[in-house]
Design a protein around this motif. Structure first.
Motif, PDB file in Angstrom:
ATOM      1  N   UNK A 481      13.919 163.200  54.699  1.00  0.00           N
ATOM      2  CA  UNK A 481      14.079 163.885  55.983  1.00  0.00           C
ATOM      3  C   UNK A 481      14.868 163.039  56.987  1.00  0.00           C
ATOM      4  N   UNK A 482      15.495 161.958  56.523  1.00  0.00           N
ATOM      5  CA  UNK A 482      16.197 161.034  57.430  1.00  0.00           C
ATOM      6  C   UNK A 482      17.333 161.722  58.162  1.00  0.00           C
ATOM      7  N   UNK A 483      17.441 161.421  59.453  1.00  0.00           N
ATOM      8  CA  UNK A 483      18.515 161.960  60.293  1.00  0.00           C
ATOM      9  C   UNK A 483      19.831 161.238  59.994  1.00  0.00           C
ATOM     10  N   UNK A 484      20.977 161.866  60.340  1.00  0.00           N
ATOM     11  CA  UNK A 484      22.262 161.209  60.105  1.00  0.00           C
ATOM     12  C   UNK A 484      22.403 159.848  60.796  1.00  0.00           C
ATOM     13  N   UNK A 485      21.723 159.675  61.952  1.00  0.00           N
ATOM     14  CA  UNK A 485      21.840 158.389  62.641  1.00  0.00           C
ATOM     15  C   UNK A 485      20.903 157.325  62.075  1.00  0.00           C
ATOM     16  N   UNK A 486      20.122 157.675  61.041  1.00  0.00           N
ATOM     17  CA  UNK A 486      19.245 156.707  60.393  1.00  0.00           C
ATOM     18  C   UNK A 486      17.779 156.847  60.722  1.00  0.00           C
TER      19      UNK A 486
END
Length: 862
Positions: A481-486
């Motif tokens: 579920x990690x976001x693109x910004x980390x």
């Protein structure tokens, strides 16, 4: 029609060398995948199916009958659904599933059902419940069932797949308005009208000729739209990836409710709460319950006056996660409500836990009804509210189908003169067990797989059960579920469009990854997660100032909702970040990557900044935060515990802090007389770890017991609580007797790690526990023994005092493990001689700090 496929080369539907075949009883085997063990399975041919779009029901019944002319060598059924399936084969209940997952990585189960098949006609029947309002990345939730049966015999494979040949129906007894159990998830209470129930729908000979054909599911979002000649298959929105189950299957077993402790008529349509438990039954009920148990006859519940209802309360003896069920008969239209709770406070019962309500409702058909709840609930006390003013009701059976994770307790710790050590080991085991089904969840109230929960749960788990599958699963699902910004979410799988971020959870995900490698040795998983970890560390670094401190971050942080100063650079949060920096540096070192030193330097800068900028000379304590270069005027156990636990404090600072922390002053569990905000049970880990780190071991555990002992009194479940209170919420000091908190919180399951490190003196130092350091601690407890589960086998450690004050250490070292025995800690107690396995160490050897011991039994005298 049968379709046969000729296999090219050898094909096995499963191979025990690459998967776990778990015996589930009655000839059923469950297959699940371990790390680095890809399953060798036949290609998918199944299609996702559901009812016609014109049917809005959330409950699906699906059936498929088929003939077998020759019993197969293996029969492997793969099955999954959104959101839960209940599987029946040839009229018998099999299992429910799947394990929790997000649709973008949909988990599927595998069963070897070869022992369940017969020559001739066979049937597969599945009940599916679709949860509403769930999201998967940018796809909305959707109801679906996917199943494939591979029959392998004499080099040939026959495949039976879910498709339009399957028959489906809505379940007319189900009420789509069923309310969610709590606000944290989409599982619901049952609202069922048994007058509308389709009897025997799961039996082989049931006539499904009037049922609809199943509707295969196509992609239902995006542009260009689905083309008319597209073919449905096993991948479609929102199920864009299928993942074999990677944890063991849950144990299931029926537990009857026989200990009736309260029976009384209550007034009104609404349940008056809380209700005092009488524990003395009316005469009629006292005799009736004895007959019910001894003669296995139905318990007759007399009719009530209009406007009243019977309330019956059973005690199951301990908290069980399970699906409540009844066999009952009463006049058509009679309403039965099933309520429950994990515990009672002051002999008073309420089924309302904060933000939750466990309350099912069943309308009887007039015939003998068999009902079982769709989703599990945590009950010790199980209550029935019977609205039977027309005629008596016959209760044939009541109970719950228990669902338990198959933990195997391998570890323990016993101190002869300190029985509290074993008591807290057992309490931790109970706490983890009651909070765990297919994931480490924070408690039975929220049931979320929080990132910080996995960190704390493992502190107990590794030393009690040695289980690594649950920890691996949580690490993977959070990273998915990690976001693109980390940034990663606070919990996973995400249950709605509410993407919750908690920064301390992110830091503890890194720390959990470190611990997972240390205790499991699973380099394969850690390498697969390394890119996600690196991206997260970059994101956290973006929130830091020139001093290396996370300062006024754009995301919230938890710290267990304590009343701390959250402005600017918070010390407690930065302590979590410091731990993440150092743990990530260690992961890099173990993976032989050159960036390790870079993160060690960042950690050193942060430690120095916190030590020099947040120390308050007047109070001789660390302040909560640094705001625009100015120290906060708020002080807490949280900040000072963190300063000790992360070795931020100097020895001089630590002594001054410890003197204030261990002082036996007045407090209300929220704030001390000194003004210090007190840690919650979960955050207590850092308080006691910090004091022990600087040598205040006995004082730390005295304080630990003074705060936690009330959780283990005879009137409790013997589990470790969410807060210091059970009623209402103690975070603000406001209480509500009509509601309860959780008496089992996995974040309070840290004692075994503290005991292992600071009483037993063991510290794993290499991945897979290949190397463990053992030292003599400064604890007053002199006689202590333990079994510690490791990937190499159980490590046995026993400290003892023999004649004339001579001390001994006995070890049984398993497998390829190496023990680094700290000789200086042995000599530090005043000993002048050390002998190992009957041989005295000469002066040259004693000058070394460590002595290496390998596989086998060893005895050390000093």
């Amino acid at each position: 029609m049968k379709v046969w496929f000729l296999l090219l080369g050898f094909l096995a539907c499963y191979n025990t060398s690459v998967a776990q075949a778990q015996d589930l009883g009655n000839g059923l085997k469950g297959i699940w995948q371990q790390p680095a063990q890809p399953l060798d399975i036949a290609p998918w041919k199944a299609q996702w199916i559901w009812m016609n779009d014109s049917i809005s029901s959330n409950a699906l019944l699906a059936r498929k009958t088929f003939d077998i002319t020759e019993l197969p060598d293996t029969a492997i059924l793969r099955i999954t659904a959104s959101s839960q399936y209940q599987l029946f084969l040839n009229g018998k209940y099999v299992r429910r599933g799947p394990a929790r997952s997000a649709p973008h990585h949909q988990s599927f189960d595998m069963f070897d059902i070869s022992k369940w098949l017969t020559l001739g006609k066979n049937s597969i029947a599945v009940r599916v419940h679709r949860q509403q309002n769930k999201y998967s990345y940018h796809f909305e939730q959707r109801g679906g069932l996917l199943a494939q049966l591979d029959l392998s015999s004499k080099g040939k494979l026959e495949t039976l797949s879910s498709n339009s040949d399957w028959k489906v129906s809505s379940e007319p007894s189900w009420d789509n308005t069923s309310s969610t159990i709590n606000r944290f998830q989409q599982v619901v209470n049952d609202r069922v009208d048994m007058r509308k129930y389709i009897q025997h729908w799961d039996q082989i000979d049931f006539d499904d000729s009037q049922w609809q054909k199943a509707s295969p599911l196509y992609r239902n979002s995006g542009w260009p739209a689905v083309q008319k000649n597209d073919t449905p298959n096993e991948l479609t929105t929102p199920w864009t990836s299928l993942v074999p189950r990677d944890i063991p299957y849950l144990n299931e077993g029926q537990v009857g409710a026989q200990n009736l402790i309260h029976a009384a008529q209550v007034n009104g349509d609404e349940f008056i709460e809380p209700i005092r438990i009488s524990r003395q039954l009316p005469k009629d009920f006292s005799h009736a319950i004895k007959r019910h148990i001894s003669k296995n006859s139905p318990l007759e519940i007399p009719k009530v006056e209009k406007g009243k209802k019977w309330f019956l309360l059973f005690d199951l003896g301990k908290v069980l996660n399970g699906t409540p069920n009844l066999v009952i008969q009463g006049p058509s239209g009679t309403v039965i409500e099933i309520v429950g709770a994990p515990y009672a406070i002051d002999n008073k019962f309420t089924y309302k836990v904060v933000d939750s309500e466990f309350r099912d409702k069943v309308v009887l058909s007039g015939k003998k009804d068999h009902w079982e709840a769709t989703y599990f609930k945590p009950f010790r006390y199980m209550g029935l509210m019977v609205h039977n003013f027309e005629a008596p009701v016959k209760l044939y059976s009541v109970g719950t189908r228990s669902l338990t994770y198959p933990f195997e307790k391998q570890g323990n710790m016993i101190a002869k003169k300190a029985p509290w050590v074993e008591n807290y080991m057992n309490a931790t085991a109970k706490t983890i067990e009651v909070c765990t089904t297919d994931a480490f969840t924070d408690n039975y109230r929220e049931r979320r797989q929080y990132a910080q929960t996995g960190y704390y749960a493992a502190l107990g788990n590794y030393y009690l059960f040695g289980d690594t599958a649950l920890q691996r699963r949580y690490l993977i699902q959070t990273s998915q579920e990690q976001e693109p910004n980390g940034i990663m979410p606070a919990y996973a799988p995400a249950g709605s469009d509410d993407y919750m971020v908690i920064l301390d959870s992110n830091c503890l995900w890194i720390r959990s990854l470190h611990d997972y490698l240390l205790y499991s040795g699973d380099f394969t998983t850690v390498r697969a997660l390394f890119a996600s970890a690196s991206k997260l560390m970059e994101a956290l670094a973006g929130f830091t100032n020139e001093m290396g401190m996370i300062d006024s971050p754009p995301y919230p942080y938890w710290l267990d909702h304590a009343m701390l100063d959250r402005r600017g650079a918070n010390l407690n949060l930065n302590g979590h970040y410091l731990g993440a920096l150092e743990d990530f540096a260690k992961i890099l070192e173990w993976l032989e990557k050159p960036e390790s030193e870079y993160y060690r330097k960042k950690a050193a800068l942060l430690r120095t900044s916190l030590q020099t900028k947040l120390w308050n000379k007047e109070r001789e304590l660390f302040t909560d935060a640094l705001i625009n270069g100015e120290q906060s005027e708020m002080f807490s156990e949280h900040s000072n515990s963190t300063a000790l636990a992360l070795n931020i404090a100097t020895q001089e600072q630590a002594t001054k802090i410890a003197e204030q922390l261990v002082e036996n002053d007045r407090h209300n569990y929220i704030k001390r007389a000194s003004g210090l905000v007190m840690v919650t049970p979960a955050m207590s880990y850092y308080l006691h770890k910090g004091l022990c780190e600087y040598g205040f071991i006995d004082q730390s555990f005295e304080m630990f017991r003074s705060r936690f002992n009330k959780m283990l009194t005879p009137a409790t479940n013997g589990t470790l609580w969410e807060e210091w209170w059970l009623n209402g919420t103690g975070r603000t000091g406001e209480f509500d007797d009509r509601k309860t908190r959780s008496d089992a919180q996995t974040e309070s399951a840290f004692p075994p790690a503290l005991f292992a490190n600071y009483l037993l003196g063991i510290k794993p130092t290499k991945p897979g526990m290949k190397e463990i350091e053992i030292r003599r601690t400064k604890s007053r407890i002199q006689q202590l023994e333990a079994n510690i589960p490791t990937p190499e086998g159980n490590l046995f450690v026993k400290w003892d005092v023999i004649k004339k004050g001579v001390k001994s250490l006995q070890l049984q070292v398993p497998g390829n493990m190496k023990i680094r025995l700290d000789l200086k800690s042995l000599l530090g107690g005043g000993a002048t001689r050390i002998s190992i396995d009957g041989r005295s160490l000469d002066q040259e050897l004693k000058a070394n700090q460590y002595f290496i011991l390998e596989n086998g039994s060893h005895t050390v005298h000093f």
